[in-house]
Scaffold this active site. Structure first.
Site: not given
Lengths: 414, 412
Positions: B47, B50-51, B126
């Protein structure tokens, strides 16, 4: 070129506005009924939402269960919402099922059962929705921001308040329905695949005899406070910031929209770049135009860990203030590119278009085609937006925070 | 609609559903990389990567990546799950080439250390954000309880600690392990110029070096049980129950989706009438999700804390009744009508088709048109639905509840 928009006003005041898109297999409708939460009587906050919940519990020849089963059999993806001014009923489905679906909603609007034996179940539903907001801090802060920014009743949360919900009687629901569900002020938006003549005849047959009534007046109170903090034992502090803007029907609306787009349209926009990308202060930050019929606002949101919330507020407010210094041409060019594709892609969704043309009619007394919106966006220049910003600099902020600590707000805000 | 596909020499697959009537073009790189490919030491790296893809490439800074997407008027995003990372953009057809070039560029990110350190803070935000919203944080905990030590039980977000401690070298290493062209599919839907797509993919991705990145599948030993987690700030009580269901390669998955619609759709299902219409719960639903070697039925409940135990019992009773009596023809017909309507509505947007076509290809190496899907839904019989229920009983699974209560009585 997009298709022309068709409309018809029936003698009882009901408006039908429709946009055909023959490339779609689906059709969608949106009913906006002048039964928003601004019409909730004193001590009965949430009555508009409660009445909407009850209206779905049986109408015409169908009881509560048969009504929902029939919608499901038709494959209608339905949704209900209560805003300040309206209660909205929308549905999207395969084109062939539109007449049968409209028949169900014609019953709901004219012949609802509002059954007393379901009042307690509906009350529980409303209380559950109110409680659910407590676990969505980002939503909660924005509801409180709206309440703090607009004068009552325009800023009310549609969910209502617990005490009021507990007191509501079946008579309250029935009189609220009689007062606020009427054809004058009701707009039906339809978009997607349909035959106009057939649609107009169907709506005329089903709703042409709906009896008109006088609309209820709205009594305004002055707004009360500028900064409010709500204590909450969370990791993050939620920050909501609002300032005045112009409503959708104002000739300057697109200038205001363009300025907010420079702040928050896309990830090269200022708030995302300065607050998230450069400083890593938060995951989510945005600003958006909000419009009522006679006034508008810009609502901004940011959520950051409590120890970085002050910096997040300061940087965000700094960006809002910096907007008054003007925007650059390349910022507007990127916004126009995004808007051009957004407008074209809106044609791919019957649900989005049916809602948009119904809301247009409420604000303007007519609906804009996507081509017309495209021309209004094309006509924007950075000079025109800067002229608007000189006359309307962001300021006089309303701030709401939700988190473990109150924040310091500068003199200009409080 | 025309289906086209092509494979580059380095193994990158190109799959397209070309629709000349469409107004827009949706493009997406689907990478077989997700939480299940991680270890404890790098929890959350898929994840985080992905950022980082949006934080710059050898030829573009982070600002330039963001600006370029906006210049193209792209509606774009990315998402990471247990098994896949997807990078996608919807653009006007005239920008197809430029969008492919840009997406391809960010698929070979620089992973610069200063960007890495700034983005770490965004990921921590997040994680904190989801932790403040009990309904969101709970799904990862429920998956962990159900899958136990199987890789599908791993957290997608990771923890504040695992993300904070992650060195940039570990991300480079992970990238070299998962982002081989043979592990990636480029999907295009809507108005697509396929020949131009192939030419541009050759040019932008043809030089990517292939390497071995097989994913080892181990059979999951699924856990049953009941667990309560106290979350002081929560107002409502939430519960998630996971049980077995057909996996992605199992043709029974259509029957499973119809079963979920009959029992737990958010309108007009058995659970809806029992719990939502009556106001006993704020929300209850049953949904089917599919993985490469497992399927899961997820029951989700939110309600007042005091009502949680009784509601869980009601849900279990609904499931037991269905297991013994099956579903009726009328219920199945209604579920088919709803599901078909949703397939058509979501398929009207190229963005909607992108994910349907993408998961068909990633999981099944197969293309299904909207008509194929509608026919498959129409063909399911009540007996097939009952058979799924017999094989994958909903009454046996792992339940996790989170909310203000210290404990909730498990249903019997």
């Amino acid at each position: 070129m997009t298709e022309p928009i068709l409309s018809h006003t029936f003698p009882n005041g009901l408006v039908l506005v429709a946009e055909p898109t023959l490339s779609l297999q689906s059709v969608a409708f949106t009913f906006v009924v002048p039964a928003g939460c601004v019409y909730d009587p004193p001590n009965r906050s949430g009555l508009g939402g409660f009445t909407c919940e009850m209206a779905l519990r049986g109408a015409g020849s169908r009881d509560s269960r048969q009504f929902i089963i029939e919608l499901d059999n038709l494959g209608v993806e339905h949704h209900e919402s209560v805003t300040a001014a309206h209660t909205g009923f929308s549905g999207a489905m395969l084109s062939k099922n539109l007449p049968a679906a409209l028949e169900l909603y014609a019953d709901l609007l004219q012949r609802p059962h509002l059954p007393e034996n379901q009042l307690e179940a509906a009350r529980l539903v409303m209380l559950q929705e109110l409680r659910a907001v407590e676990d969505e801090p980002a939503q909660k802060v924005m509801l409180e921001l709206r309440r703090g920014h607009y004068p009552d009743p325009w800023g009310r949360p549609p969910q209502g308040e617990q005490e009021a919900l507990e007191e509501i009687t079946i008579e309250d629901v029935r009189s609220q329905f009689d007062r606020s569900y009427h054809p004058g002020g009701t707009i039906i938006g339809v978009a997607g695949r349909f035959d106009w003549r057939q649609l107009k005849d169907t709506v005329g047959r089903l709703l042409g005899d709906w009896e008109p009534r006088e609309g209820a007046p709205v009594v305004e109170k002055p707004r009360t406070r500028r900064y409010r903090h709500l204590d909450y034992k969370s990791n993050q502090t939620q920050i909501g910031i609002a300032y005045r803007s112009v409503p959708y029907r104002d000739e300057n609306y697109f200038q205001a929209w363009g300025a907010v787009g420079v702040l928050s349209g896309g990830s090269s926009a200022r708030l995302f770049t300065e607050v998230r990308e450069r400083r890593g202060l938060c995951y989510s930050v945005y600003a958006a135009c909000h419009t009522l019929r006679d006034r508008g606002a810009v609502f901004c949101y940011a959520g950051a860990s409590a120890d970085r919330a002050q910096e997040t507020l300061d940087v965000t407010v700094g960006e809002l203030a910096r907007l008054a210094d003007g925007i650059e041409n390349d910022e507007l060019d990127r916004l126009k590119a995004r808007m051009k594709s957004a407008l074209i892609m809106q044609q791919e969704s019957s649900a989005a278009r049916s809602g948009a043309i119904a809301r247009d009619w409420y604000h303007l007394g007519r609906a804009r085609t996507l081509d017309e919106v495209g021309r209004l966006v094309d006509a924007l220049t950075h000079q025109s937006i800067n002229a608007y910003l000189t006359d309307h600099p962001p300021g006089d902020f309303t701030v709401v925070t939700l988190g473990p600590h109150k924040l310091e707000v500068s003199g200009e805000i409080s | 609609m025309k289906f086209r596909n092509h494979t580059l020499k380095n193994g990158l697959h190109l799959v397209a559903e070309c629709n000349d009537e469409a107004h827009s073009t949706a493009l997406g790189f689907f990478v077989e990389a997700g939480a299940r490919d991680e270890t404890d030491a790098v929890a959350g790296v898929s994840h985080f990567l992905e950022h980082m893809a949006f934080k710059g490439t050898p030829t573009r800074s982070a600002d330039e990546v963001n600006r370029r997407f906006d210049e193209l008027g792209a509606h774009y995003n990315a998402g990471t799950s247990e098994e896949n990372t997807v990078y996608y953009a919807a653009v006007l057809p005239e920008h197809q080439d430029a969008a492919v070039e840009l997406l391809a560029d960010i698929m070979r990110p620089s992973l610069r250390e200063d960007d890495f350190d700034t983005e770490k803070q965004v990921i921590v935000e997040e994680i904190h954000m989801y932790d403040d919203q009990p309904p969101f944080g709970a799904d990862e905990k429920a998956r962990a309880a159900y899958f136990g030590s199987h890789p599908l039980g791993r957290s997608v977000l990771g923890t504040v600690n695992s993300v904070t401690e992650l060195p940039v070298d570990a991300m480079h290493e992970y990238f070299r392990r998962r982002y081989s062209p043979g592990n990636i599919v480029l999907i295009a839907c809507g108005k697509v110029d396929f020949d131009a797509l192939v030419a541009l993919a050759e040019q932008s991705c043809g030089h990517w070096k292939p390497f071995d990145c097989r994913r080892t599948a181990e059979p999951a030993t699924l856990q049953a049980g009941f667990q309560a987690i106290r979350k002081e700030i929560a107002t409502q009580q939430y519960a998630l129950s996971l049980s077995a269901a057909p996996a992605a390669d199992n043709p029974d998955r259509y029957a499973a989706k119809l079963l979920a619609t009959v029992l737990g759709d958010d309108s007009g299902s058995r659970l809806y009438w029992e719990l939502v219409d009556t106001g006993l719960a704020e929300h209850v639903s049953l949904g089917h999700s599919e993985y490469a070697d497992a399927g899961v039925m997820t029951t989700y409940l939110s309600c007042e804390p005091d009502a949680a135990a009784a509601n869980l019992q009601r849900i279990l009773d609904v499931y037991r009744r269905a297991e013994s009596d099956g579903v009726t023809t009328a219920e199945l017909k209604q579920a088919k009508s709803k599901l078909s309507s949703r397939i058509v509505l979501s398929g009207e947007r190229p963005r909607g088709r992108l994910f349907a076509v993408g998961s068909d290809w990633v999981y099944r190496r197969q293309y299904c048109s909207i008509e194929d899907d509608l026919a498959a839904v129409a063909g399911v019989t009540a007996e097939e639905v009952s058979a799924v229920l017999a094989k994958y009983p909903l009454s046996r699974g792992a339940t996790l509840t989170i909310g203000p209560l210290d404990d909730v009585a498990a249903p019997k």
